[in-house]
Design a protein around this motif. Structure first.
Motif, PDB file in Angstrom:
ATOM      1  N   GLY B 131       0.798  -1.220   0.000  1.00  0.00           N
ATOM      2  CA  GLY B 131       0.000   0.000   0.000  1.00  0.00           C
ATOM      3  C   GLY B 131       0.831   1.270   0.000  1.00  0.00           C
ATOM      4  N   LEU B 132       2.102   1.181  -0.407  1.00  0.00           N
ATOM      5  CA  LEU B 132       2.988   2.344  -0.392  1.00  0.00           C
ATOM      6  C   LEU B 132       3.218   2.899  -1.797  1.00  0.00           C
ATOM      7  N   VAL B 133       3.166   4.230  -1.900  1.00  0.00           N
ATOM      8  CA  VAL B 133       3.571   4.916  -3.122  1.00  0.00           C
ATOM      9  C   VAL B 133       5.097   4.910  -3.152  1.00  0.00           C
ATOM     10  N   SER B 134       5.670   4.688  -4.317  1.00  0.00           N
ATOM     11  CA  SER B 134       7.136   4.718  -4.362  1.00  0.00           C
ATOM     12  C   SER B 134       7.604   6.139  -4.635  1.00  0.00           C
ATOM     13  N   PRO B 135       8.668   6.592  -3.933  1.00  0.00           N
ATOM     14  CA  PRO B 135       9.206   7.934  -4.156  1.00  0.00           C
ATOM     15  C   PRO B 135       9.584   8.138  -5.623  1.00  0.00           C
ATOM     16  N   ALA B 136      10.004   7.062  -6.300  1.00  0.00           N
ATOM     17  CA  ALA B 136      10.389   7.175  -7.704  1.00  0.00           C
ATOM     18  C   ALA B 136       9.180   7.526  -8.569  1.00  0.00           C
ATOM     19  N   ASP B 137       8.034   6.871  -8.279  1.00  0.00           N
ATOM     20  CA  ASP B 137       6.809   7.182  -9.024  1.00  0.00           C
ATOM     21  C   ASP B 137       6.400   8.634  -8.805  1.00  0.00           C
ATOM     22  N   LEU B 138       6.495   9.068  -7.556  1.00  0.00           N
ATOM     23  CA  LEU B 138       6.126  10.446  -7.266  1.00  0.00           C
ATOM     24  C   LEU B 138       7.051  11.390  -8.040  1.00  0.00           C
ATOM     25  N   ALA B 139       8.368  11.114  -7.993  1.00  0.00           N
ATOM     26  CA  ALA B 139       9.341  11.975  -8.672  1.00  0.00           C
ATOM     27  C   ALA B 139       9.044  12.048 -10.170  1.00  0.00           C
ATOM     28  N   GLU B 140       8.660  10.893 -10.712  1.00  0.00           N
ATOM     29  CA  GLU B 140       8.407  10.837 -12.149  1.00  0.00           C
ATOM     30  C   GLU B 140       7.263  11.762 -12.573  1.00  0.00           C
ATOM     31  N   HIS B 141       6.260  11.884 -11.704  1.00  0.00           N
ATOM     32  CA  HIS B 141       5.088  12.683 -12.069  1.00  0.00           C
ATOM     33  C   HIS B 141       5.142  14.115 -11.550  1.00  0.00           C
ATOM     34  N   LEU B 142       6.141  14.405 -10.724  1.00  0.00           N
ATOM     35  CA  LEU B 142       6.235  15.765 -10.187  1.00  0.00           C
ATOM     36  C   LEU B 142       6.762  16.724 -11.252  1.00  0.00           C
ATOM     37  N   SER B 143       6.124  17.890 -11.328  1.00  0.00           N
ATOM     38  CA  SER B 143       6.599  18.923 -12.250  1.00  0.00           C
ATOM     39  C   SER B 143       5.953  20.219 -11.803  1.00  0.00           C
ATOM     40  N   PRO B 144       6.393  21.325 -12.345  1.00  0.00           N
ATOM     41  CA  PRO B 144       5.756  22.596 -11.989  1.00  0.00           C
ATOM     42  C   PRO B 144       4.284  22.644 -12.390  1.00  0.00           C
ATOM     43  N   GLN B 145       3.853  21.729 -13.252  1.00  0.00           N
ATOM     44  CA  GLN B 145       2.431  21.695 -13.634  1.00  0.00           C
ATOM     45  C   GLN B 145       1.544  21.146 -12.518  1.00  0.00           C
ATOM     46  N   VAL B 146       2.182  20.534 -11.498  1.00  0.00           N
ATOM     47  CA  VAL B 146       1.393  19.926 -10.426  1.00  0.00           C
ATOM     48  C   VAL B 146       0.950  21.008  -9.435  1.00  0.00           C
ATOM     49  N   ALA B 147      -0.359  21.061  -9.204  1.00  0.00           N
ATOM     50  CA  ALA B 147      -0.914  22.050  -8.280  1.00  0.00           C
ATOM     51  C   ALA B 147      -0.822  21.564  -6.841  1.00  0.00           C
ATOM     52  N   VAL B 148      -1.166  20.319  -6.623  1.00  0.00           N
ATOM     53  CA  VAL B 148      -1.188  19.788  -5.262  1.00  0.00           C
ATOM     54  C   VAL B 148      -0.988  18.274  -5.303  1.00  0.00           C
ATOM     55  N   VAL B 149      -0.283  17.773  -4.294  1.00  0.00           N
ATOM     56  CA  VAL B 149      -0.085  16.337  -4.124  1.00  0.00           C
ATOM     57  C   VAL B 149      -0.756  15.950  -2.812  1.00  0.00           C
ATOM     58  N   SER B 150      -1.506  14.837  -2.823  1.00  0.00           N
ATOM     59  CA  SER B 150      -2.130  14.380  -1.582  1.00  0.00           C
ATOM     60  C   SER B 150      -1.814  12.910  -1.365  1.00  0.00           C
ATOM     61  N   ILE B 151      -1.112  12.634  -0.292  1.00  0.00           N
ATOM     62  CA  ILE B 151      -0.789  11.247   0.054  1.00  0.00           C
ATOM     63  C   ILE B 151      -1.103  11.051   1.530  1.00  0.00           C
ATOM     64  N   LEU B 152      -1.872  10.007   1.803  1.00  0.00           N
ATOM     65  CA  LEU B 152      -2.339   9.866   3.184  1.00  0.00           C
ATOM     66  C   LEU B 152      -1.219   9.373   4.102  1.00  0.00           C
ATOM     67  N   TYR B 153      -1.288   9.805   5.338  1.00  0.00           N
ATOM     68  CA  TYR B 153      -0.263   9.511   6.332  1.00  0.00           C
ATOM     69  C   TYR B 153      -0.343   8.035   6.714  1.00  0.00           C
ATOM     70  N   ALA B 154      -1.521   7.588   7.178  1.00  0.00           N
ATOM     71  CA  ALA B 154      -1.710   6.167   7.497  1.00  0.00           C
ATOM     72  C   ALA B 154      -3.065   5.755   6.942  1.00  0.00           C
ATOM     73  N   ASN B 155      -3.077   4.564   6.360  1.00  0.00           N
ATOM     74  CA  ASN B 155      -4.278   4.101   5.687  1.00  0.00           C
ATOM     75  C   ASN B 155      -5.309   3.550   6.670  1.00  0.00           C
ATOM     76  N   ASN B 156      -6.557   3.929   6.478  1.00  0.00           N
ATOM     77  CA  ASN B 156      -7.619   3.491   7.374  1.00  0.00           C
ATOM     78  C   ASN B 156      -7.909   1.994   7.259  1.00  0.00           C
ATOM     79  N   GLU B 157      -7.792   1.445   6.033  1.00  0.00           N
ATOM     80  CA  GLU B 157      -8.179   0.046   5.855  1.00  0.00           C
ATOM     81  C   GLU B 157      -7.076  -0.928   6.177  1.00  0.00           C
ATOM     82  N   ILE B 158      -5.828  -0.563   5.832  1.00  0.00           N
ATOM     83  CA  ILE B 158      -4.736  -1.528   5.970  1.00  0.00           C
ATOM     84  C   ILE B 158      -3.648  -1.047   6.924  1.00  0.00           C
ATOM     85  N   GLY B 159      -3.781   0.157   7.452  1.00  0.00           N
ATOM     86  CA  GLY B 159      -2.873   0.604   8.512  1.00  0.00           C
ATOM     87  C   GLY B 159      -1.486   1.041   8.072  1.00  0.00           C
ATOM     88  N   THR B 160      -1.169   0.887   6.789  1.00  0.00           N
ATOM     89  CA  THR B 160       0.180   1.217   6.299  1.00  0.00           C
ATOM     90  C   THR B 160       0.504   2.705   6.486  1.00  0.00           C
TER      91      THR B 160
END
Lengths: 353, 390
Positions: B131-160
């Protein structure tokens, strides 16, 4: 209350099961409600038995009675054990009774299994029937109100089912149940009562068409083979039926036989209708065995039919041969014949063509 | 009568701590003024409200003015995502939203609405089997075109638990606004926004022994946020509506207690969690832990069981006196597997049989043992025949 019994109440949102639940609650029983979800909105016409409104009604009743209520998804099992055999029976021109299979494999199969898994010791339903728990075994008796008796559809139960069965309405008359239903905790008095073919909403021909059972028209023939008209599909007729044949004739004609080999509906005069002898398959004896290899009892050949004296000869492989005291017009293959000794339901089986 | 019920669903909600209730009570009928009023009634209410805001800011390690009170965690998420997306698009033309595939619907559905109704581009970042986003995936999609990124701290269903500090730093380097949904995490994990490095952080009080109906949103000073309720000037105009003083006081008191007692609560909860995980893995046939084996909330154990209807399992456990949850809770009995469990790559057959057991600070270890005794036979009784049989 001395025993630590815990009762799962089968609820449908209808009058009978709601009254049954209220009676148990008022008797101080430790009870909870269970409801089966039997079909989905995507499976043809909406099911009018366990529609969301019925779930809401049952949930409300449980809330008023202050006991827990759960819905169990049984759609797959219902489709497999009830709907698809019903459809294939219909396609063969039989008149199957899906309620009986539903009682066997769904209510007293899936539902009872869930009730026990949920920690219940018993399963209560709103059937008009009585069960007597004796040391030697469990006896199924007819409901005290003969007009409402439903022991017919319960003839498929075995000793292991009955050991857990409770029928709170069995000692009551229809009027008494109606009076109980006016209980303000039960917002159900004006709702429909549960009926047969719960999974068909209104027009069952539309249901069959939606499920790919195409009508297969064929000839209507007299007993001498004379061509009298056209039928719309054998499954649409039952033996002994008089109305709706669409034949102009000087004398009244009745459905005498369905000749499935020729896809022909055979009609004749009233005295030519009916059967006195027929065979049964898939016979269940509630006590585990028939009273004797050959015995006499009262037989009921369809839900709400008058009981007639009959001689029953048991055969191997859960089969039996039946001879009625007189010819009956509506002995329909696919329906069940059920036997009674006084008010005791002995069991029964499915009438063969 | 049935045995007293055991509550093992603290991820759904928690009871209000009596100390929190006591702190709230004076603000219903005694100190009932409107904080915006000039008179003494208003001033006393305002003092209580601002002291609550300060209490929250101390836990978050931020300035009081960076704390906005809302009516729920979901509202905080909505305000964060929608508010930042529009503000950033207006400010610098950025039109892309990045969210993880395992966000709570409060984020995911807001993001989808922004995409479908308001012309934003949405990129849903995949997660691995834990249930983890990889930092590499995030880096790949990050650009000045991105307005906001939302990634949850801990998951409600699986606790990750996501490594928020690392992910937030990636965004900060590019000047992209980073929001985290900490609604589930705030009951157990540190929420120091300086250490996390986030711009926005959402929480709801009822997850940490506070009242329902109140949430908070941290908004880093300088982050633009277009308000989604319009009205009076409360909360710097970002969240108008007469302040709910008793609930804000309740949130603050509950959060302060949570921070003060974090270590002892977590030690208790983690002992129970570890006991549950090891027992279930040993005694329930085919049981599989969902979420991360170690990077998970201290109170959170979640599983899937093959060929078991998760809804029936919850009902059976409740009938036996144990209140749990699943990823596909549905009272109507129509089972649909949870999007989160499917995002982990679990097959439907497994995803439908999910169970979430979340203990609380006052959970009785003996009750947990009773639960662990009853679970294996209940699962066995509900197990459907193998799929090959039909």
């Amino acid at each position: 209350m001395t025993s630590r019994r815990r009762i799962a109440v089968a609820m449908s949102g209808g009058v009978d099961s709601s009254v049954a639940a209220a009676l148990l609650r008022d008797a101080g029983e430790d009870a909870f409600g269970l409801m089966l979800r039997l079909s989905g909105e995507d499976a043809g016409p909406a099911n009018r038995c366990c529609a969301p409104a019925d779930v809401a009604a049952a949930r409300q009743v449980a809330g008023q009675l202050d006991f827990p209520f759960y819905v169990v998804d049984a759609r797959e099992a219902f489709e497999q054990s009830v709907i698809s055999p019903f459809l294939s029976g219909y396609a063969q021109g039989l008149t199957p009774n899906p309620c009986i299979e539903c009682n066997r494999s769904i209510r007293w199969g899936v539902l009872l299994e869930h009730a026990l898994a949920f920690g219940a010791t018993h399963l209560a339903t709103g059937h008009y029937a009585r069960v007597e728990h004796l040391d030697g075994g469990h006896i199924l008796r007819t409901g005290l109100d003969a007009r409402k008796d439903q022991s017919y559809v319960l003839h498929v139960l075995t000793q292991s089912h009955l050991a857990h069965a409770i029928f709170p309405l069995g000692e009551l008359t229809k009027e008494q149940v109606r009076a109980h239903a006016r209980d303000p905790r039960l917002p159900v008095a004006d709702r429909h009562e549960s009926q047969d073919l719960c999974f068909v909403d209104g027009d069952y021909r539309a249901f069959l068409a939606a499920r790919g059972v195409a009508p297969n028209p064929g000839p209507i023939l007299g007993l001498e083979g004379e061509h009298l008209g056209q039928h719309s599909g054998l499954a649409h007729y039952t033996l002994g039926q008089r109305q709706g044949l669409g034949i102009a004739s000087r004398q009244a004609l009745y459905v005498v036989e369905k000749d499935r080999a020729r896809n022909a509906l055979i009609v004749g005069r009233r005295e030519q209708v009916g059967r006195q002898r027929f065979d049964l398959a898939h016979v269940n004896w509630i006590a585990g065995a028939p009273p004797a290899p050959t015995f006499e009892a009262h037989a009921q050949v369809r839900y709400h039919a008058v009981r007639l004296r009959a001689r029953v000869e048991c055969r191997a492989d859960a089969r039996a041969a039946v001879e009625l005291e007189a010819t009956q017009p509506d002995v329909a293959p696919g329906q069940s014949a059920v036997f009674f000794a006084g008010d005791i339901c002995l069991g029964g089986g499915i009438i063969q063509p | 009568m049935a045995p007293a019920n055991v509550y093992l669903d603290h991820a759904a909600t928690t009871p209000v701590d009596p100390r929190v209730l006591a702190a709230m009570l004076p603000y219903f009928s005694e100190t009932y003024g409107n904080p915006s009023s000039v008179h003494a009634y208003g001033q006393r209410a305002e003092a209580a409200l601002e002291s609550a805001r300060e209490q929250v800011s101390r836990v978050l390690g931020c300035r009081p003015a960076e704390v906005i009170f809302t009516a729920s965690g979901s509202e905080s998420d909505n305000l964060a995502l929608r508010g930042a997306a529009f503000a950033e698009r207006e400010r610098r033309g950025a039109d892309t939203i990045l969210v993880s595939a395992v966000e709570h619907p409060a984020v995911l559905k807001t993001a989808r609405q922004l995409q479908q109704q308001f012309g934003f581009r949405l990129v849903v970042l995949p997660v691995d089997a834990c249930g983890l986003v990889s930092p590499a995936d995030l880096a790949e999609h990050l650009s000045p075109q991105v307005a906001v990124v939302s990634i949850l701290y801990a998951n409600n269903e699986i606790g990750t638990i996501h490594p928020i500090a690392m992910l937030a730093a990636q965004c900060r380097d590019l000047g992209v606004v980073f929001h985290t949904d900490a609604v589930q995490a705030a009951s157990q994990l540190p929420v120091d926004v300086g250490e996390l490095g986030v711009d926005l952080l959402a929480m709801g009080a009822h997850k940490f022994y506070g009242p329902k109906g109140v949430g908070a949103l941290y908004v880093r000073n300088g982050i633009g946020l277009l308000p989604w309720l319009t009205g009076g000037g409360q909360e710097q105009g970002r969240r108008p509506g007469t302040h709910n003083v008793p609930l804000a006081v309740g949130l603050a008191e509950a959060l302060a207690l949570t921070a003060a007692e974090r270590q002892s609560r977590n030690a208790h909860q983690q002992r129970l969690r570890d006991r549950i995980i090891s027992a279930v893995e040993q005694t329930v046939d085919g049981a599989r832990l969902t979420g991360h084996p170690s990077e998970r909330l201290p109170n959170h154990a979640s599983f899937v069981f093959p060929d078991v209807d998760g809804n029936a399992l919850l009902a059976a456990l409740d009938a036996r006196g144990f209140a749990c949850s699943s990823g596909s809770a549905c009272k109507s009995g129509t089972p649909e597997p949870s999007e989160t469990l499917l995002a982990l790559g679990l097959p439907r057959r497994l995803a439908l049989g999910s169970l979430r057991v979340t203990v609380g600070k006052d959970t009785d270890p003996q009750a947990v043992e009773r639960f662990l005794d009853i679970l294996p036979p209940v699962v066995a009784a509900l197990r459907r025949p193998a799929a090959g049989g039909k």
